[in-house]
Design a protein around this motif. Sequence first.
Motif, PDB file in Angstrom:
ATOM      1  N   TYR A  24      45.558  37.911  61.068  1.00  0.00           N
ATOM      2  CA  TYR A  24      45.810  38.684  59.857  1.00  0.00           C
ATOM      3  C   TYR A  24      47.078  38.183  59.169  1.00  0.00           C
ATOM      4  O   TYR A  24      48.010  37.691  59.820  1.00  0.00           O
ATOM      5  N   VAL A  25      47.096  38.354  57.846  1.00  0.00           N
ATOM      6  CA  VAL A  25      48.256  37.989  57.028  1.00  0.00           C
ATOM      7  C   VAL A  25      48.595  39.171  56.124  1.00  0.00           C
ATOM      8  O   VAL A  25      47.706  39.716  55.445  1.00  0.00           O
ATOM      9  N   ASP A  26      49.858  39.580  56.140  1.00  0.00           N
ATOM     10  CA  ASP A  26      50.320  40.626  55.235  1.00  0.00           C
ATOM     11  C   ASP A  26      50.604  40.023  53.863  1.00  0.00           C
ATOM     12  O   ASP A  26      51.444  39.116  53.741  1.00  0.00           O
ATOM     13  N   LEU A  27      49.919  40.517  52.842  1.00  0.00           N
ATOM     14  CA  LEU A  27      50.180  40.101  51.464  1.00  0.00           C
ATOM     15  C   LEU A  27      51.097  41.156  50.849  1.00  0.00           C
ATOM     16  O   LEU A  27      50.715  42.328  50.730  1.00  0.00           O
ATOM     17  N   ILE A  28      52.301  40.755  50.474  1.00  0.00           N
ATOM     18  CA  ILE A  28      53.352  41.727  50.172  1.00  0.00           C
ATOM     19  C   ILE A  28      54.031  41.430  48.833  1.00  0.00           C
ATOM     20  O   ILE A  28      54.114  40.282  48.398  1.00  0.00           O
ATOM     21  N   ALA A  29      54.520  42.489  48.199  1.00  0.00           N
ATOM     22  CA  ALA A  29      55.298  42.385  46.965  1.00  0.00           C
ATOM     23  C   ALA A  29      56.328  43.500  46.961  1.00  0.00           C
ATOM     24  O   ALA A  29      56.179  44.508  47.653  1.00  0.00           O
ATOM     25  N   LEU A  30      57.373  43.332  46.166  1.00  0.00           N
ATOM     26  CA  LEU A  30      58.470  44.293  46.124  1.00  0.00           C
ATOM     27  C   LEU A  30      58.230  45.306  45.010  1.00  0.00           C
ATOM     28  O   LEU A  30      57.923  44.928  43.875  1.00  0.00           O
ATOM     29  N   ASP A  31      58.381  46.604  45.334  1.00  0.00           N
ATOM     30  CA  ASP A  31      58.239  47.637  44.318  1.00  0.00           C
ATOM     31  C   ASP A  31      59.586  47.902  43.641  1.00  0.00           C
ATOM     32  O   ASP A  31      60.579  47.207  43.904  1.00  0.00           O
ATOM     33  N   ILE A  32      59.646  48.889  42.775  1.00  0.00           N
ATOM     34  CA  ILE A  32      60.856  49.163  42.002  1.00  0.00           C
ATOM     35  C   ILE A  32      62.054  49.513  42.884  1.00  0.00           C
ATOM     36  O   ILE A  32      63.153  48.988  42.681  1.00  0.00           O
ATOM     37  N   PRO A  33      61.913  50.378  43.913  1.00  0.00           N
ATOM     38  CA  PRO A  33      63.072  50.668  44.768  1.00  0.00           C
ATOM     39  C   PRO A  33      63.479  49.522  45.695  1.00  0.00           C
ATOM     40  O   PRO A  33      64.497  49.607  46.369  1.00  0.00           O
ATOM     41  N   GLY A  34      62.650  48.460  45.773  1.00  0.00           N
ATOM     42  CA  GLY A  34      62.997  47.329  46.621  1.00  0.00           C
ATOM     43  C   GLY A  34      62.339  47.353  47.977  1.00  0.00           C
ATOM     44  O   GLY A  34      62.826  46.716  48.916  1.00  0.00           O
ATOM     45  N   HIS A  35      61.225  48.080  48.109  1.00  0.00           N
ATOM     46  CA  HIS A  35      60.451  48.105  49.349  1.00  0.00           C
ATOM     47  C   HIS A  35      59.199  47.242  49.184  1.00  0.00           C
ATOM     48  O   HIS A  35      58.638  47.144  48.086  1.00  0.00           O
ATOM     49  N   PHE A  36      58.744  46.668  50.278  1.00  0.00           N
ATOM     50  CA  PHE A  36      57.516  45.888  50.235  1.00  0.00           C
ATOM     51  C   PHE A  36      56.297  46.805  50.340  1.00  0.00           C
ATOM     52  O   PHE A  36      56.272  47.736  51.144  1.00  0.00           O
ATOM     53  N   TYR A  37      55.300  46.539  49.520  1.00  0.00           N
ATOM     54  CA  TYR A  37      53.999  47.157  49.645  1.00  0.00           C
ATOM     55  C   TYR A  37      52.968  46.030  49.718  1.00  0.00           C
ATOM     56  O   TYR A  37      53.281  44.867  49.440  1.00  0.00           O
ATOM     57  N   GLY A  38      51.736  46.347  50.067  1.00  0.00           N
ATOM     58  CA  GLY A  38      50.722  45.302  50.106  1.00  0.00           C
ATOM     59  C   GLY A  38      49.559  45.662  50.984  1.00  0.00           C
ATOM     60  O   GLY A  38      49.316  46.829  51.281  1.00  0.00           O
ATOM     61  N   LYS A  39      48.821  44.629  51.426  1.00  0.00           N
ATOM     62  CA  LYS A  39      47.645  44.801  52.263  1.00  0.00           C
ATOM     63  C   LYS A  39      47.640  43.746  53.371  1.00  0.00           C
ATOM     64  O   LYS A  39      48.184  42.657  53.191  1.00  0.00           O
ATOM     65  N   ARG A  40      47.019  44.116  54.471  1.00  0.00           N
ATOM     66  CA  ARG A  40      46.851  43.175  55.592  1.00  0.00           C
ATOM     67  C   ARG A  40      45.456  42.575  55.514  1.00  0.00           C
ATOM     68  O   ARG A  40      44.456  43.278  55.640  1.00  0.00           O
ATOM     69  N   TYR A  41      45.389  41.265  55.279  1.00  0.00           N
ATOM     70  CA  TYR A  41      44.132  40.568  55.058  1.00  0.00           C
ATOM     71  C   TYR A  41      43.724  39.767  56.290  1.00  0.00           C
ATOM     72  O   TYR A  41      44.568  39.084  56.891  1.00  0.00           O
ATOM     73  N   PRO A  42      42.456  39.783  56.672  1.00  0.00           N
ATOM     74  CA  PRO A  42      41.973  38.801  57.646  1.00  0.00           C
ATOM     75  C   PRO A  42      42.201  37.394  57.096  1.00  0.00           C
ATOM     76  O   PRO A  42      42.000  37.155  55.893  1.00  0.00           O
ATOM     77  N   VAL A  43      42.623  36.494  57.927  1.00  0.00           N
ATOM     78  CA  VAL A  43      43.028  35.178  57.436  1.00  0.00           C
ATOM     79  C   VAL A  43      41.859  34.426  56.798  1.00  0.00           C
ATOM     80  O   VAL A  43      42.062  33.638  55.864  1.00  0.00           O
TER      81      VAL A  43
END
Length: 448
Positions: A24-43
């Motif tokens: 699995y690979v976490d696909l992540i981006a930073l939100d306004i407060p500076g926390h990562f959000y995203g989804k865990r994708y099968p590779v």
Amino acid sequence: MKSHASTLLAEVRTFRQNHPDVRYVDLIALDIPGHFYGKRYPVEMLEKVAAGGPLKLPQNAVLLGTQGGLFKIGDYCFNDGDPDANRRLVPGTLKPVSWESQPLGQMLITSDGTEAPIEFEPREVLAKVLERLHHKGIHPVVAFELEFYLFDRKLDNGLPQYARDPLSNDADDQPNLHIERLSRFSQVLDDMAQTAKDQGIDITVITAELGPGQFEINFGHLDDGLRAADWAALFCRSTRGVALKHGYRASFMAKPYLQFPGSGMHVHVSLYDGAGNNLLAAHQQQPLRHAVAGCLELLPHCMPIFSPNHNAFRRLGGTVNAATRASWGFEDRDACVRIPESDPRNLRIEHRLASADANPYLVLAAILAGLEHGLEAKREPITPLNEDRTSGADFPLEMLDAVRAMQHHPVVRDKLGAEFVDVYCENKRQDHLAFQQEINAREYRWFL
């Protein structure tokens, strides 16, 4: 477009060959407060995305508050149907995650560069500023420095405890700058540095700072502002993970102890033309003075970015090297904007006001907007601290005042985008009000 997809696909396939145990690979981006959000994708699904397949996440994930909740901001969140928005993979950011209990990968995603970028996504805000500067023939070179604290992994009734010295098992409760502290905590610090390097981050200098358990990490200078901010964001994520693995907590909280220095995000920025000439050094450094004046002019109107939460305002002016007024100076760490000693080729500003938990994309965007405004307005700055220790301009020291100063400022709205400014200010206002909706023990002690 095909070339871009083939490059991404080659990156994913190479990663799979080198890390066959990663599922699995976490696909992540930073939100306004500076926390990562995203989804865990099968590779294997990641290969489809890299080949040009769709990658969509809720647009409003960017708007999450500090505690993860959604606020009503205009028509967003509750009147817009919570639509998906396209994201894309950021090339070169697919790396292994070594601090989790199972083999894992992670990769940055973003809406910038898509057909319909999210105007208030932090990385997109910075991308627009950089694109505008590039069209003007201005090419920033950027380096971040981040301070952080190590705490014991276990909290004491919710309160942090000093990190334990691994050699003596005593609490590291004495503020000092001793080089021996780097040796005593070398195991966790070395792992943090190596893990960051495995993420593609150029770690340079490691410093033991003044606070107990406080350290600073410097990154290399980059001519890609987006990648420089990526490094700062990814370093925070990996450092927290590595600390937990070693029995500590790593925190970039701005002011964890009232009696000790807070943690800052220092950003070095120099500006070059297309031929590689330092724009700040031209004409007896007159552009430098204009750039400083622009930074100081916009600084009071960007405080919700530099101090993004209630705790961050506690850091200002309390102890060492944290100003309470917009100021500048040569080789002066009391100044918000410091000019380090350097040759003309490397002449730069060091912006020292932001807290370590600020959003690096937005901090850099605000700094560059100030520099750009200064070069355009061509005003002289106020007197430097070297000549007058009382020099400086006031800026807000409380969140609601800071939001009011930011939201309707015409230059900030023009440089950072009116839609972003409105969304960001309302997010900060709602976050601040939500923070007040809890009665703590001190309040009962005072007023019961």
